[in-house]
Design a protein around this motif. Structure first.
Motif, PDB file in Angstrom:
ATOM      1  N   HIS A 135       0.858  -1.260   0.197  1.00 26.10           N
ATOM      2  CA  HIS A 135      -0.299   0.188   0.159  1.00 26.10           C
ATOM      3  C   HIS A 135       0.597   1.344   0.201  1.00 26.10           C
ATOM      4  O   HIS A 135       0.490   1.891  -0.580  1.00 26.10           O
ATOM      5  CB  HIS A 135      -0.985  -0.092   1.272  1.00 26.10           C
ATOM      6  CG  HIS A 135      -1.744   1.797   1.628  1.00 26.10           C
ATOM      7  ND1 HIS A 135      -3.067   1.763   0.815  1.00 26.10           N
ATOM      8  CD2 HIS A 135      -1.306   2.301   2.322  1.00 26.10           C
ATOM      9  CE1 HIS A 135      -3.200   2.283   1.209  1.00 26.10           C
ATOM     10  NE2 HIS A 135      -2.924   3.007   1.812  1.00 26.10           N
ATOM     11  N   LEU A 136       1.758   1.075   0.956  1.00 24.00           N
ATOM     12  CA  LEU A 136       2.779   2.448   0.803  1.00 24.00           C
ATOM     13  C   LEU A 136       3.581   2.834  -0.398  1.00 24.00           C
ATOM     14  O   LEU A 136       3.979   4.000  -0.778  1.00 24.00           O
ATOM     15  CB  LEU A 136       3.471   2.587   1.893  1.00 24.00           C
ATOM     16  CG  LEU A 136       4.436   3.442   2.827  1.00 24.00           C
ATOM     17  CD1 LEU A 136       3.670   4.521   2.919  1.00 24.00           C
ATOM     18  CD2 LEU A 136       5.142   3.078   3.733  1.00 24.00           C
ATOM     19  N   ASP A 146       2.340   2.292  -3.340  1.00 23.06           N
ATOM     20  CA  ASP A 146       1.746   2.131  -4.602  1.00 23.06           C
ATOM     21  C   ASP A 146       1.554   4.035  -4.204  1.00 23.06           C
ATOM     22  O   ASP A 146       0.989   4.490  -5.413  1.00 23.06           O
ATOM     23  CB  ASP A 146       0.328   1.465  -4.474  1.00 23.06           C
ATOM     24  CG  ASP A 146       0.351  -0.069  -4.729  1.00 23.06           C
ATOM     25  OD1 ASP A 146       1.164  -0.072  -5.337  1.00 23.06           O
ATOM     26  OD2 ASP A 146      -0.667  -0.892  -4.370  1.00 23.06           O
ATOM     27  N   ARG A 147       1.308   4.281  -2.797  1.00 24.01           N
ATOM     28  CA  ARG A 147       0.693   5.724  -2.780  1.00 24.01           C
ATOM     29  C   ARG A 147       2.406   6.827  -2.852  1.00 24.01           C
ATOM     30  O   ARG A 147       1.955   7.931  -3.556  1.00 24.01           O
ATOM     31  CB  ARG A 147       1.088   5.656  -0.996  1.00 24.01           C
ATOM     32  CG  ARG A 147      -0.431   5.148  -0.677  1.00 24.01           C
ATOM     33  CD  ARG A 147      -1.744   6.251  -1.017  1.00 24.01           C
ATOM     34  NE  ARG A 147      -1.367   7.864  -0.323  1.00 24.01           N
ATOM     35  CZ  ARG A 147      -1.712   7.390   1.192  1.00 24.01           C
ATOM     36  NH1 ARG A 147      -2.667   6.378   1.553  1.00 24.01           N
ATOM     37  NH2 ARG A 147      -1.709   8.312   1.286  1.00 24.01           N
ATOM     38  N   ALA A 173       2.687   9.295  -6.141  1.00 22.33           N
ATOM     39  CA  ALA A 173       3.109  10.857  -5.799  1.00 22.33           C
ATOM     40  C   ALA A 173       4.118  11.018  -6.049  1.00 22.33           C
ATOM     41  O   ALA A 173       4.736  12.152  -5.746  1.00 22.33           O
ATOM     42  CB  ALA A 173       3.222  10.806  -4.120  1.00 22.33           C
ATOM     43  N   GLY A 206      -3.981   7.069   7.132  1.00 21.79           N
ATOM     44  CA  GLY A 206      -2.405   6.194   5.864  1.00 21.79           C
ATOM     45  C   GLY A 206      -2.734   4.967   5.843  1.00 21.79           C
ATOM     46  O   GLY A 206      -1.839   4.432   5.166  1.00 21.79           O
ATOM     47  N   GLU A 265     -10.281   6.319   0.193  1.00 19.72           N
ATOM     48  CA  GLU A 265      -9.544   7.260  -0.757  1.00 19.72           C
ATOM     49  C   GLU A 265      -9.896   8.666  -0.827  1.00 19.72           C
ATOM     50  O   GLU A 265      -8.429   9.264  -1.498  1.00 19.72           O
ATOM     51  CB  GLU A 265      -8.911   6.500  -1.478  1.00 19.72           C
ATOM     52  CG  GLU A 265      -8.273   5.807  -1.329  1.00 19.72           C
ATOM     53  CD  GLU A 265      -6.971   5.067  -0.746  1.00 19.72           C
ATOM     54  OE1 GLU A 265      -5.991   6.566  -1.208  1.00 19.72           O
ATOM     55  OE2 GLU A 265      -6.925   4.872   0.646  1.00 19.72           O
ATOM     56  N   SER A 318       2.779  12.900   2.538  1.00 17.89           N
ATOM     57  CA  SER A 318       1.644  12.418   2.662  1.00 17.89           C
ATOM     58  C   SER A 318       0.547  14.135   3.238  1.00 17.89           C
ATOM     59  O   SER A 318      -0.440  14.428   2.990  1.00 17.89           O
ATOM     60  CB  SER A 318       1.838  11.438   4.602  1.00 17.89           C
ATOM     61  OG  SER A 318      -0.330  11.255   4.579  1.00 17.89           O
ATOM     62  N   GLU A 349      -0.228  15.629   0.094  1.00 15.61           N
ATOM     63  CA  GLU A 349      -1.097  14.717  -0.453  1.00 15.61           C
ATOM     64  C   GLU A 349      -2.433  15.729   0.051  1.00 15.61           C
ATOM     65  O   GLU A 349      -3.381  15.911  -0.526  1.00 15.61           O
ATOM     66  CB  GLU A 349      -1.504  13.837  -0.374  1.00 15.61           C
ATOM     67  CG  GLU A 349      -0.284  12.947  -1.339  1.00 15.61           C
ATOM     68  CD  GLU A 349       0.245  11.438  -1.056  1.00 15.61           C
ATOM     69  OE1 GLU A 349       0.058  10.607  -2.062  1.00 15.61           O
ATOM     70  OE2 GLU A 349       0.443  11.120  -0.589  1.00 15.61           O
TER      71      GLU A 349
END
Length: 361
Positions: free
Chosen positions: A119-120, A122-123, A127, A224, A240, A328, A331
């Motif tokens: 997950h991290l 991908d984020r 970004a 997150g 999301e 983060s 974002e």
């Protein structure tokens, strides 16, 4: 170890519980006396020295650990919720938290290391993070996981803090105020009783957790942890499409209208003039959004925006893990600008880029 306890009078104390290797220094765990025994507001980090400080602090307030009746958690972060399981084991106390943060605790317990790291990755890839930042995460994932996340030994709460309701604390009037932003289920707790020092202006005292601090702007980043889109699992998860900064700004205004006589935060020190602090934080974020709008006159990824934002030190001096947190936060500000119609995604392959609406061709 020196026990740091402050008597705020009226059956309210604060205990400074250290946070290991953290510039904040400590969490202020508050103890509230009730007719059924003392209740803690937060617990501190899960660390032997922290536990020793908390136990000594409870004793210094005139109670034994076995006297504790309950624990109210302002939010799920490990410097607030970390010692909850040890407190419950030592005292039998119940643990209460807002449902949205309880859901985060449950997902944290259920998620695999591979799922978290994926997950991290991908984020951060979306970004626009460079390969040198992604590489350690790829290595950790290939090796079957990484450093154990803090907070996994914290208790799963057995009671819910319901916003707007008076909590079941005989002899006290403590009302829960939902203040999402720092986390989806952050709560402040308003002690609806006359201040023992009779401070001029305002009413009662506010246990503000991390929502309102006297000299720090709390981190507001995207919520997150891995979660379904828009709470698709039937829970009240943020999904999301969440807007944490919008949540935080709305929560600030709600607390400003509350107008407590004194604020008892979880870090730094107690203070008055909650309204003035709220206005300063609202102005800070509006100025930041305006600066970001200027930066977005050319398309940027969230990573590029984070490197151009103002932090408490130059980007080159920001540690690896803090860069992830900074992205983060960038974002979250981008999400707010998009929600306000002041920025939009730029179509194209690769990392997601954003541009100010008035700069679009």
């Amino acid at each position: 170890m020196t026990t740091q306890v402050t008597d705020h009078r009226g059956g309210v104390w604060s205990i400074a519980v250290p946070i290991p290797d953290n510039p904040l220094g400590h969490t202020l765990v508050h103890l509230l006396e009730t007719d059924r025994g003392p209740v803690l507001i937060d617990t501190g980090w899960d660390d032997p020295d922290s536990w020793e400080a908390l136990a000594a602090g409870v004793t210094a307030c005139g109670f034994a650990l076995t006297d504790l009746h309950g624990v109210l958690i302002t939010h799920h972060h490990p410097d607030h919720h970390g010692l909850s399981a040890k407190v419950r084991e030592a005292s039998g106390a119940w643990i209460a938290m807002h449902a949205a943060d309880t859901a985060v605790v449950r997902r944290t317990r259920e998620a695999t290391s591979d799922g978290w790291l994926g997950h991290l990755l991908d984020r951060l890839t979306a970004a626009g993070a460079p390969e040198e930042h992604l590489a350690p995460l790829r290595t950790a994932r290939a090796g079957g996981g990484g450093r154990r996340m803090p907070g996994l030994r914290a208790a799963l709460p057995d009671r819910e803090i319901v916003p707007g309701e008076l909590l079941d604390l005989p002899g006290r009037r403590l009302r829960a105020i939902w203040t999402p932003g720092h986390t989806p289920g952050h709560v402040c707790l308003h002690l609806e009783e006359e201040h023992p020092a009779r401070h001029g202006g305002g009413f009662g005292r506010l246990f503000s957790g991390d929502h309102l601090l006297p000299g720090i702007t709390p981190h507001i980043g995207l919520y997150g942890d891995p979660q379904p889109e828009d709470g698709a699992d039937g829970a009240d998860g943020p999904g999301e499409a969440a807007d944490p900064l919008g949540d935080y700004l709305d929560s600030l205004e709600r607390v400003g209208r509350l107008d407590p006589a004194e604020v008892l935060p979880a870090h730094q020190h107690a203070f008055t003039d909650a309204g003035g602090r709220v206005r300063a934080l609202l102005a800070h974020h509006e100025e930041r959004l305006a600066r970001l709008g200027t930066l977005l006159h050319e398309p940027r990824t969230a990573w590029q925006l984070a490197t151009a934002m103002e932090w408490n030190r130059p980007w080159a001096e920001i540690p690896y893990s803090s860069r992830t947190i900074a992205v983060s936060e960038a974002e979250a500000h981008l999400r707010r600008l998009v929600k306000l119609g002041r920025a939009e995604c730029v179509p194209g392959p690769g990392p997601v880029r954003y541009q100010a609406v008035d700069a679009a061709p």
